[in-house]
Write a protein that holds these residues in place. Structure first.
Motif, PDB file in Angstrom:
ATOM      1  N   VAL A 118       0.947  -1.132   0.014  1.00 44.93           N
ATOM      2  CA  VAL A 118      -0.003  -0.038  -0.023  1.00 44.93           C
ATOM      3  C   VAL A 118       0.872   1.216  -0.046  1.00 44.93           C
ATOM      4  O   VAL A 118       1.943   1.167   0.434  1.00 44.93           O
ATOM      5  CB  VAL A 118      -0.885  -0.121   1.213  1.00 44.93           C
ATOM      6  CG1 VAL A 118      -1.882  -1.170   1.061  1.00 44.93           C
ATOM      7  CG2 VAL A 118      -0.250  -0.020   2.375  1.00 44.93           C
ATOM      8  N   VAL A 145      -0.968   4.512   4.543  1.00 44.42           N
ATOM      9  CA  VAL A 145      -0.779   4.050   5.841  1.00 44.42           C
ATOM     10  C   VAL A 145      -1.083   5.413   6.744  1.00 44.42           C
ATOM     11  O   VAL A 145      -1.529   5.140   7.897  1.00 44.42           O
ATOM     12  CB  VAL A 145       0.550   3.575   5.908  1.00 44.42           C
ATOM     13  CG1 VAL A 145       1.094   3.304   7.228  1.00 44.42           C
ATOM     14  CG2 VAL A 145       0.829   2.327   5.016  1.00 44.42           C
ATOM     15  N   GLU A 154      -3.014  -1.659   5.225  1.00 38.63           N
ATOM     16  CA  GLU A 154      -2.731  -0.136   6.031  1.00 38.63           C
ATOM     17  C   GLU A 154      -2.728  -0.475   7.346  1.00 38.63           C
ATOM     18  O   GLU A 154      -1.806   0.097   8.062  1.00 38.63           O
ATOM     19  CB  GLU A 154      -3.472   1.059   5.361  1.00 38.63           C
ATOM     20  CG  GLU A 154      -3.600   1.092   3.812  1.00 38.63           C
ATOM     21  CD  GLU A 154      -4.808   0.449   3.142  1.00 38.63           C
ATOM     22  OE1 GLU A 154      -5.246  -0.778   3.608  1.00 38.63           O
ATOM     23  OE2 GLU A 154      -4.817   0.929   2.253  1.00 38.63           O
TER      24      GLU A 154
END
Length: 254
Positions: A35, A40, A219
């Motif tokens: 990701v 994040v 995430e």
């Protein structure tokens, strides 16, 4: 010199972050699996603003420090007993040295069978992880007291309490501090392992990773991993600072 060394230590993490950003920005990887850094940060903000992150961190640290305190206290007492008593070493020493060869996580199935997956099993597992390094280093520290030192104590007329307080504990303090330092790190690893492997609804940082895995929310998994690593790093720095301050009498280079 120290400042330059600290800056050099940041080169690899910053390079990894730049590579991570470039790979995801240019769509060179599957962004569902790897990701983007921005995703994040968004996930971190969501769990932090909802209070979940702080509550989980608090629960994990309370669990961690409870097990660390119990295991370390038991380890110091047990190490002192083995160190000062040849009889105790012959009686329980071989069993202790055999049991410490067993992988820590091998105890989890037995503990969960006895105590379930609740708080008691988690804290006991954390305490066990702290017990071994403290007990072993305390034992070796006590055994490091020389005959010459004991003879001086006898000449000075030390009783048993004075012998322990004024000779044995100070002489073993450096090894005990090393054991406590290791125990603090092992206890944190055991905390995360217990929260993850003794899966339950209890709060904790490990539950953040579990929730991310269950919902395929990568995430959230990365947020949990970074927080776990960050707390571990802070605990290591804190333990080193306390050790240096308490044992300042050793002087530089030790």
């Amino acid at each position: 010199m120290t400042s330059n060394t600290d800056w050099r230590a940041l080169v690899l993490p910053l390079a990894a972050l730049a590579l991570w950003y470039a790979l995801t920005a240019l769509q060179l990887v599957d962004t569902k699996l790897i990701v983007p850094p921005g995703a994040v940060l968004d996930a971190a903000w969501q769990v932090a603003s909802g209070g979940q992150l702080l509550a989980g961190l608090r629960a994990s640290l309370v669990r961690d420090l409870s097990g660390f305190a119990a295991g370390s206290a038991a380890g110091i007492l047990f190490g002192l007993l083995l160190g000062v008593s040849r009889w105790a070493e012959r009686l329980v020493g071989p069993t202790f040295h055999t049991l410490k060869q067993i992988s820590l996580f091998a105890w989890l199935p037995l503990l969960s069978t006895w105590l379930g997956t609740g708080e008691a099993a988690k804290v006991l597992f954390i305490a066990l992880s702290a017990f071994y390094p403290v007990a072993l280093n305390t034992f070796e520290g006590v055994r490091g007291v020389t005959r010459a030192q004991l003879e001086v104590a006898r000449v000075l007329g030390f009783n048993r309490i004075q012998l322990a307080a004024r000779l044995i504990l100070p002489a073993a303090s450096a090894r005990i501090a090393t054991g406590l330092h290791l125990a603090l790190l092992y206890a944190w690893l055991a905390t995360i392992g217990a929260e993850y492997l003794l899966g339950s609804s209890a709060q904790g940082i490990g539950s953040v990773v579990i929730r991310g895995k269950a919902t395929f929310h990568v995430e959230l998994i990365v947020v949990g991993m970074l927080l776990i690593g960050g707390v571990g790093l802070l605990l290591n720095r804190l333990a080193a600072a306390v050790e240096d301050r308490v044992l300042h009498w050793r002087g530089p280079g030790h």
